[in-house]
Every structure is written in C-alpha cells, then in structure tokens.
Design an enzyme around this catalytic site. Sequence first.
Site, PDB file in Angstrom:
ATOM      1  CB  CYS A   1     -19.108  30.342   3.703  1.00  0.00           C
ATOM      2  SG  CYS A   1     -19.059  28.566   3.510  1.00  0.00           S
TER       3      CYS A   1
ATOM      4  CG  HIS B   1     -20.596  30.458   8.426  1.00  0.00           C
ATOM      5  ND1 HIS B   1     -21.480  31.072   7.565  1.00  0.00           N
ATOM      6  CD2 HIS B   1     -20.256  29.287   7.840  1.00  0.00           C
ATOM      7  CE1 HIS B   1     -21.676  30.290   6.515  1.00  0.00           C
ATOM      8  NE2 HIS B   1     -20.941  29.206   6.650  1.00  0.00           N
TER       9      HIS B   1
ATOM     10  CD  GLU C   1     -22.395  34.037   9.408  1.00  0.00           C
ATOM     11  OE1 GLU C   1     -21.219  34.439   9.444  1.00  0.00           O
ATOM     12  OE2 GLU C   1     -22.832  33.273   8.538  1.00  0.00           O
TER      13      GLU C   1
END
Length: 536
Positions: free
Chosen positions: A78, A167, A169
């Site tokens: 990001c 993202h 994660e």
Amino acid sequence: MQKIIILDFGSQTTQLIGRRVRELDTFCEILPYNKYPEDDSDVIGVILSGSPLSVYADDAFHVDLSRIRGRLPILGICYGAQYMSHIYGGKVESAGTREYGRQNLQFVDTTCPLFRGFEPHSQVWMSHGDSITRLPEGAHVVASTETVQNAAYYIPGEVPVFGTQFHPEVFHSLQGTLLLKNFVVDVCGSKQEWSADAFVESTVKELREQIGSDRVILGLSGGVDSSVVAVLLNKAIGDQLTCIFVDHGMLRKNEFEDVMRDYECLGLHVIGVDASERFLSDLAGVTEPEKKRKIIGRDFVEVFNAEAKKITDAKWLAQGTIYPDRIESLNITGKVIKSHHNVGGLPEEMHLQLCEPLKWLFKDEVRRVGRSMGMPEHLITRHPFPGPGLAVRILGDITREKVRVLQEADDIFIRGLREYKVRLSGEEARAVLAAGIPINMENGEIEVSLYDQIWQAGAILLSEVRSVGVMGDERTYENPVALRAVTSSDAMTADWAHLPYDFMAKCSNEIINKVKGVNRVCYDISSKPPATIEWE
Ligand code: XMP
C-alpha cells in the site's frame, strides 16, 4: 538469526504483517520507518508497511532506502508501494474517495515470483485513498483489479523490488499468506528456523549465559505470559528462580489456590502472599475507578517489594513483557508512541537488572512456547485477566461480600463457557487452528468450547443499581450482573461475542437461582471502541 525487517509507516495492520511473517517460522522485527538498523548483517529482506498518510502529504513519512535497494529484496505494501513509486520516478494520485473492500486480481504477468501458485482471480483486500498512476522506473505491472490498474508491480533484477496496492497480511486477501511466503521464503531465502522448540532451546541457553549463578525474582499473575516466563527460567536456572504471587483478594473464585497448585505441579518455587486484608481495607468506601486502580497499584508494589527485599541476593527481576507491549507504533501525527511497559516499581537500591525473555513474542507465540515446554493447556489458553482483578468489575465501593457475589456469578459464566461445545468447519475452524489450539479435525469439523473461541470474558457486578424481581412468593430488590464476552486478537479493538441464546438462557437462570444477591442478568453488546473491555 535470519530476520525480515518491517518498516512501520503507521498502518493499523503493521503488527499483522509481523505475525504473518512469524507464522512462516521466520523471525522479524517491526521498526519505525526511520529506524532501520545500522548493522543489518542478518537481515534477509525488508517490508514497507501501509500508512494512513498520502505520500504527498506535508507530514508524509520519508525513508532513505539507498542502503537497502539493490542489497536486499523489498516488498512495499500500500503506502510502501506508493512511496517507492513516488521516489523512483512513478506517479501517485488521489483516487478521489477511499477505496475499501474486496477486489479480484487480473494477472498481466503470470511469471512474477511473488504470485507463484496464485489462482487466476484471487481475492485481495484494498484500503487506500491514493493510487499509483505511473509505475516507478524499471517496473512493470503484474496484476490489476477492476478499479486499480497497478494493483501489483515488479522491478526484476538480481535483488528484486515488489509493490502491492492491496494488503496481503489481511485475512480477506485469501492468498495473502502465500504471497508473503513467496517473498520471505523463495525470494529472501528464509530457512524457516524460527519455531517454538528452537526458541525454547536458544532462550534457555541464552538465559543460562546471561544469568550465570545469580538469583532471579519473578512476579507471577496466574496469566499465560508470566507463567511461561517462569517455566522457561525454571528450565534454564532451576532453583535460582524465586516467584512471588500476590493475592489482593479480588481474584476469581478459588484462583489463588488453583494457580498455586498448578505452579507447584510445574516444579516452581513460589511464595504466595495473601494480602487481601490490606487491599480490601485500603479500598473500603472508594468508588472512583481511577482511585481504586491507584490504590491497588500502590499496594501491589509495596507488598511485592516487601517480599522481594527478603531475597537479598537477587540480581535480576524477570517480567512477562511481550512484543506488542514494546512495539513503538506510529500515530497519524507522526509522533512515536511507546506502548505501556510492565516495569514495576522496585526500589532502585535493589539494583536489579531486567530479564524479559518473551520480549520478541506475540501472544499466540507465547502460547506455542508454553505448549512446546509441555505446560498444561488450561494454563496456556487462560483468558487475559486485569491486574486489579474484580475491583474493576465491581461498580461502586468494594466489600468482601460483593467480591464473593461476583466470584460466584463469574464462576458460573466461565465454567459454562468451558463446558459448552460448538462444532466449527471452514473458515471458523481454520481460525481456531491458526490460533494454535490443538484440536483434532474430523470430517472437516472441529469441536471447540465457547471459552476457546473468545478472547476474554467475565461478569460485572452493578452494585450501585438495584431492581425489583420475584423469587418464589417473595419480592426481591437486588443487584444486576452484566456478562461481558469479547472476541479480539490483541485487546486493542474488540467485538462482543455472539454467544448462543440457549447458552445465555442457561447461564442467566443458573446465576439468578444460585447467587444470592443477584436477581437480573444482562449481556454487554458494546464493541471496543467506543467502549472498553473492562467497565472501569
Ligand atoms: P480495556 O478495558 O482497556 O482492556 O479495553 C484491554 C485489556 O487490558 C486488560 N486490562 C488490564 N490489564 N492491568 C492489567 O494487567 C490493568 O490495569 C488492566 N486494565 C485492563 C483488560 O482485561 C483487557 O484484556
């Protein structure tokens, strides 16, 4: 030991990146964006996190990547991806509104090593206000989405650079863990040596070297962190360790005795101090929450110190500080915030050195370490419990009788949560297994207790409120009890647990029938924020 450095630009999900890397059995450190270490000889790759800021903002975070680029693989997530675009000749522009939610990737380049093994339309999670409209020099687009052209880019070379607008994660990026594995293991060359067993072995060795023949004091709370520290130290230095467990009179029902028995079974030398009389008398008549906390904090330090001082040859104070307690996370104003640190107030004249063997671990890793040392499951999966205990769950002044009433109600609730089993499959089952709870899977289903499914639970006595009820033929005028159960991953945010109605009905009946002084049960349906987990 090999490690990945995660430079934090203030995203709420930075810690999550760290956890995902650790789940790949790879050690990592999260550092503020401008604190890249001087000595990076054991660093194998660098991840740049997201950020709430725009790269064009006046107060945007800038980092000098010249020491890293070309030496170590970099993955920008990001803001990290946008920042590299920005400084390497690309362009970043405002997307107008903040784009937030699930998207599907459309691959332009199917050979990029970051996406090896990806499904054609893999779902990812976006949360951004800016977009990369021109890629940095040498980069080519790897994947787009319906709304974002440069959703992922790649600068190939001997030491590659990657950027993802999404993202990986976050749970909703369904192949995010695969992406991170491709980066950490395939690109950076992690040998995946970080495991609970390896941690125990190396930590025990280090503790022996660090402590030698010195004596160590450890304050135990019954919680998982301090218990794991105790067992680790016991393994390393045996009877050079003395533990102190203070009963302030506001623990759960039978907790002091139960925990002392557990510690004895683990072979620990524990001094149990019953200081309940002192705490309860100092708290008499005090209703203001902060005042209660201050009195308890002060008394605790004094009682602990009085015991610790008796161990005149002690050189070390051990603590159960864990990584989230120490991570310096950034807030939007750019100030570095040091999270709370559990250092007690032991008098300086004792000259104790601090020993914090869990300071690099996340909570789930602490639990894995406990398991790897064979600690009993009920100690490892125990919910967090606040230091001031039931004092912050009795609204109003505290008396021995109120503590007793609350202990009874709380005990019924917690026992009920342990006894009520639910069957889970799919994502829900995966989440429980990912938390490391050892459960056998049958036909793709697992059985788990409500207790293990939630982060924390307890009862609160609303002792300043009374309401009318009827018991047999008698009118009652007694206190309500509120039940609180929350799901969370770190207590920073939490949601109220959606407990089954039949469980709540049974629990409420049992409390009202068995606990004298309580004639009404409510369930707290507030999330954090804006509420907190504890009521005081
Ligand atoms: P709140 O109420 O702030 O709680 O949402 C977040 C987490 O911290 C625990 N807590 C404490 N733990 N001493 C502790 O050791 C304290 O004074 C304290 N106050 C809250 C709370 O139980 C939850 O896990």
